[in-house]
Design an enzyme around this catalytic site. Structure first.
Site, PDB file in Angstrom:
ATOM      1  N   GLU A 247      58.372  30.436  65.764  1.00 21.84           N
ATOM      2  CA  GLU A 247      57.397  31.126  66.273  1.00 21.84           C
ATOM      3  C   GLU A 247      56.163  30.573  66.833  1.00 21.84           C
ATOM      4  O   GLU A 247      55.905  32.076  67.392  1.00 21.84           O
ATOM      5  CB  GLU A 247      57.039  31.023  64.438  1.00 21.84           C
ATOM      6  CG  GLU A 247      58.067  31.277  63.366  1.00 21.84           C
ATOM      7  CD  GLU A 247      58.689  29.512  63.438  1.00 21.84           C
ATOM      8  OE1 GLU A 247      58.938  28.826  61.975  1.00 21.84           O
ATOM      9  OE2 GLU A 247      58.935  28.608  64.041  1.00 21.84           O
TER      10      GLU A 247
ATOM     11  N   ARG B 297      80.249  19.704  74.990  1.00 30.03           N
ATOM     12  CA  ARG B 297      79.706  17.903  75.078  1.00 30.03           C
ATOM     13  C   ARG B 297      78.280  18.358  75.862  1.00 30.03           C
ATOM     14  O   ARG B 297      77.729  17.218  75.397  1.00 30.03           O
ATOM     15  CB  ARG B 297      80.767  18.023  76.857  1.00 30.03           C
ATOM     16  CG  ARG B 297      82.002  16.950  76.492  1.00 30.03           C
ATOM     17  CD  ARG B 297      82.664  17.157  77.712  1.00 30.03           C
ATOM     18  NE  ARG B 297      83.265  16.402  77.774  1.00 30.03           N
ATOM     19  CZ  ARG B 297      84.300  15.958  79.452  1.00 30.03           C
ATOM     20  NH1 ARG B 297      83.279  16.226  80.443  1.00 30.03           N
ATOM     21  NH2 ARG B 297      85.377  15.421  79.083  1.00 30.03           N
TER      22      ARG B 297
END
Length: 373
Positions: free
Chosen positions: A57, A190
C-alpha cells in the site's frame, strides 16, 4: 457493460500479478500487491518486495507521488496491517492519504489481527469491500499463513507419479515421469520456498542439484538431506550438492551416532551435520521442524521418492502435497509406488487432500492441497 464485481475482480487480478513479482522473496512476510484507481483507471501500483521494505500500500502511494484524487480506491491482496512494525501501520497510511475506498482480497490470517484493519478503516469513514478473489489471494501466501498461525514451518511434499501411482520403472529409471512444462512448474515452486529437502535415496539415485532454474537465473534455497546413516557421504564421487558452488547451503540430517562417527569426514568436506533424535527407526521430523522454527525457516519443499512419500503421507508429516501426474501406466508390480501394507479395510481409511487446486501442464496434471485423514 462491466459489472462492479467483475471490475473489482479485474483490478484485484492486477494486484495479484504485482504481488507475484516478489515470488519467494518476502519471507517471513507475505507477498502483497496493491493498485490505486482514480475514475476507473489505474494510476499507481506497488508490491511488497522484501521483509523490511515498504508494504504494498505504501509502495503504491509512493509511486503515485501525490495525494490521491477525491474518491480514489486502493485494491490490495491482503488486509492492510494495523500494527506498527518496521514500516508502520498501512491503515494509518491509507487514512492519511484520504483514500475513499479499500478493496481487499484475503483477510489477515493472524487471529489476533484478523478484521482489525478493516474495522479501523471503516471507523475512519472509508468504504471497505472485502473477499474479492479471496481464494486466490489466500493461496498466494501458503507459507506465511501457516507460519503466522501455527508458529512452525509449512512443510509441503512434492511427487511426480504415473496414473497408477508409480515413481519409476522397475529398473529405477525415472527421468522423466512428467514433461518439460510440469518440471518448469516445479522450478517455480522451488523458488517459492526458502528451503528444500530430499531423502538420501534420491540423492544417490538422481544426484539432484536442488536449485531453482528459471530463465537464465539460478537460485539456491537452504538444502536439507535426510540421511540417517550418512550413506551419501560414503559415495564416490560425492553428490554435487556437497561440492557445488552452493555447498555451504546444504545440511545433512542424521542420527546422533552417525554424526559422531562421521564428524571428522564431514568437517574435512565442509559439510554441516544436524544430528536429530530418532522415532520408530527414522529421523524425528518433529525435532527437525522444531529446529527449523528456532532459526526462522518458515517453509520446506520436500521432494519425495516412494519411501519418503509413504512415510510423509502415512505419518502425516507434511502439511501439504503437490502431486504431479502423467497420463502413463507402468502396469508393473516391480515399479515402485506409494504405500505400505496397511491392510486397510474401507475407503474411510483413505488419506485425502482438502482446499484443492488443480492445474494442467500439457498432458500432465497437478493436484495440490492440504493433507488430512
Amino acid at each position: 457493460m462491466m459489472s462492479a464485481q467483475s471490475n473489482d475482480e479485474r483490478l484485484m487480478h492486477r494486484a495479484l500479478e504485482l504481488a507475484q513479482q516478489a515470488w519467494g522473496q518476502t519471507h517471513p512476510n507475505p507477498m502483497v500487491g496493491a493498485v490505486i484507481v482514480e475514475d476507473g483507471e489505474i494510476v499507481a501500483e506497488g508490491w511488497h518486495r522484501a521483509a523490511g521494505q515498504a508494504h504494498a500500500e505504501v509502495a503504491a502511494l509512493n509511486a503515485l507521488g501525490r495525494k490521491p484524487a477525491t474518491g480514489a480506491t486502493i485494491y490490495v491482496t491482503l488486509e492492510p496491517c494495523s500494527t506498527c512494525g518496521r514500516t508502520g501501520a498501512c491503515t494509518d497510511a491509507i487514512i492519511a492519504a484520504g483514500l475513499a475506498r479499500v478493496v481487499v482480497g484475503a483477510q489477515d490470517p493472524n487471529p489476533a489481527h484478523a478484521g482489525r484493519g478493516l474495522a479501523i478503516l471503516r471507523e475512519a469513514g472509508i468504504e471497505v469491500t472485502e473477499g474479492v478473489l479471496a481464494v486466490e489471494c489466500t493461496d498466494l501466501n501458503l507459507i506465511f499463513n501457516h507460519w503466522i498461525i501455527q508458529k512452525k514451518p509449512f512443510i509441503a511434499a512434492k511427487m511426480a507419479i504415473t496414473l497408477d501411482g508409480k515413481f519409476a520403472a522397475a529398473s529405477g529409471q525415472s527421468q522423466w515421469v512428467t514433461g518439460a512444462a510440469a518440471r518448469a512448474d516445479v522450478m517455480r515452486w522451488r523458488r517459492y520456498f526458502p528451503a528444500i529437502a530430499v531423502g538420501a535415496n534420491t540423492v544417490l539415485k538422481d544426484n539432484p542439484c536442488l536449485t531453482a532454474r528459471i530463465g537464465d537465473g539460478v537460485w539456491c534455497p537452504q538444502r536439507f538431506v535426510f540421511d540417517r546413516s550418512l550413506k551419501t557421504l560414503k559415495s564416490s564421487p560425492l553428490p554435487q550438492i556437497y561440492t557445488d558452488a552452493y555447498a555451504g547451503q546444504t545440511v545433512v540430517l542424521c542420527s546422533a551416532s552417525a554424526a559422531v562417527d562421521a564428524k571428522g569426514r564431514a568437517a574435512a568436506l565442509g559439510i554441516t551435520l544436524w544430528p536429530l533424535p530418532e522415532a520408530n527407526g527414522h529421523l524425528d521430523w518433529q525435532a527437525f521442524r522444531a529446529r527449523c522454527t528456532e532459526i526462522g525457516i518458515c517453509g520446506i519443499y520436500v521432494e519425495v521418492g516412494p519411501t519418503l512419500a509413504t512415510r510423509v503421507i502415512e505419518g502425516r508429516l507434511a502439511d501439504y502435497l503437490f502431486i504431479y501426474q502423467a497420463p502413463k501406466l507402468m502396469s508393473d508390480s516391480g515399479s515402485v509406488g506409494i504405500g505400505s501394507l496397511r491392510n486397510s479395510q474401507s475407503m474411510d481409511e483413505a488419506f485425502a487432500l482438502r482446499e484443492l487446486h488443480l492445474a494442467s501442464f500439457g498432458d500432465d496434471r497437478l493436484t495440490r492441497g492440504f493433507l488430512s485423514k
